[in-house]
Design an enzyme around this catalytic site. Sequence first.
Site, mmCIF file in Angstrom:
data_model
loop_
_atom_site.group_PDB
_atom_site.id
_atom_site.type_symbol
_atom_site.label_atom_id
_atom_site.label_comp_id
_atom_site.label_asym_id
_atom_site.label_seq_id
_atom_site.Cartn_x
_atom_site.Cartn_y
_atom_site.Cartn_z
ATOM 1 N N ASP A 268 4.118 -17.204 12.178
ATOM 2 C CA ASP A 268 4.911 -16.298 11.281
ATOM 3 C C ASP A 268 4.390 -14.976 11.352
ATOM 4 O OD1 ASP A 268 6.595 -18.512 9.840
ATOM 5 O OD2 ASP A 268 4.752 -19.183 9.794
ATOM 6 N N GLU B 187 4.039 -22.553 16.958
ATOM 7 C CA GLU B 187 5.075 -21.739 15.715
ATOM 8 C C GLU B 187 4.321 -20.973 15.061
ATOM 9 O OE1 GLU B 187 7.763 -20.911 12.661
ATOM 10 O OE2 GLU B 187 5.703 -22.002 12.676
ATOM 11 N N HIS C 260 3.387 -26.473 14.522
ATOM 12 C CA HIS C 260 3.989 -25.569 13.416
ATOM 13 C C HIS C 260 2.739 -24.892 12.454
ATOM 14 C CE1 HIS C 260 5.696 -25.141 9.266
ATOM 15 N NE2 HIS C 260 6.780 -24.326 10.031
ATOM 16 N N HIS D 234 2.498 -16.529 6.889
ATOM 17 C CA HIS D 234 4.015 -17.063 6.490
ATOM 18 C C HIS D 234 4.703 -16.249 5.420
ATOM 19 C CE1 HIS D 234 6.594 -19.832 4.320
ATOM 20 N NE2 HIS D 234 7.282 -19.854 5.599
#
Length: 297
Positions: A66, A64, A38, A79
């Site tokens: 953003d 993962e 993440h 993010h």
Amino acid sequence: MKEQSAQAPYRAHPYREVPYLLNSVPGRLHNAPLAFAHRGADPERENTMAAFRRAVDLGFRYLEIDVRTSADGVLVIFHDETLDRVTNGTGKVSDHTWEQLSRVRLTTVTAANPSDDAAPVLGEPLVRFEDALQALPETHFNVDLKDSEAVKHFAEIVDRHGAHHRVLAASFNDARRHRVGRLVARRVASSGGWVSTALMVFLGPLGGFGRLSQRLARFDCAQVPIRQTRVPIVRPKFVERCHRAGLQVHVWVIDDPAEMHRLLDMGVDGIMTDDAEALAEVMRERSVWPQTEPVEH
């Protein structure tokens, strides 16, 4: 624990084949649970190349991330809506050009007590999505599209690099996922947004999955927290219903090894973590590690 072959079957019923999801196709990870780092699973260097390379070196195949759009249309891995929390910059990402953002650095506080006055230490630079995609050619990216402008830039980059099998389009906003599907030259994997997830949670126990069949067929997995506020989401019946609908269940963000084991025993198909070492060890105990391809010498 004596390690078994990573080719050993992990689950009895077959997955819907999705090229991005390597546990659904023949290979080393067939029928195995997937491990996702993440934001790179390195909280002090989140969403940076240093975090990504460390995760890959540990054995992670899935990152993962953003993405947000700069003022001049560059897709940046970041993010927050603003720069203030984790960098020496200020203001919205969307108000800055990539040239300006390229000079921004992540910051860490070295004082023993974070409330002490201490000059933050400047760290890693921000990363363009396209650069990460090229720098890590074997890595699969779970991409959370944080703004509507990101959709067209994401589709263009994926098409240009032929990376359709290496990306999953994710967003809380279902409309963004639908737009990606209309823009890309070839289908890319996707996860359901909040509306789709809410329908699965609340209609599923009432026998509503049949009515949801067309909507569910448009994405490949449910990527969800264990609970949302006070509403439990990841329970055995929810996992079972998703599997019957051909969907994988990936759970975020889990850092406790006992919880990881509990979820995997429940039958979830992937776990996202901020603690790379903890998840790597859990997967090693289950004989599905590393998830990267072996290096040939």
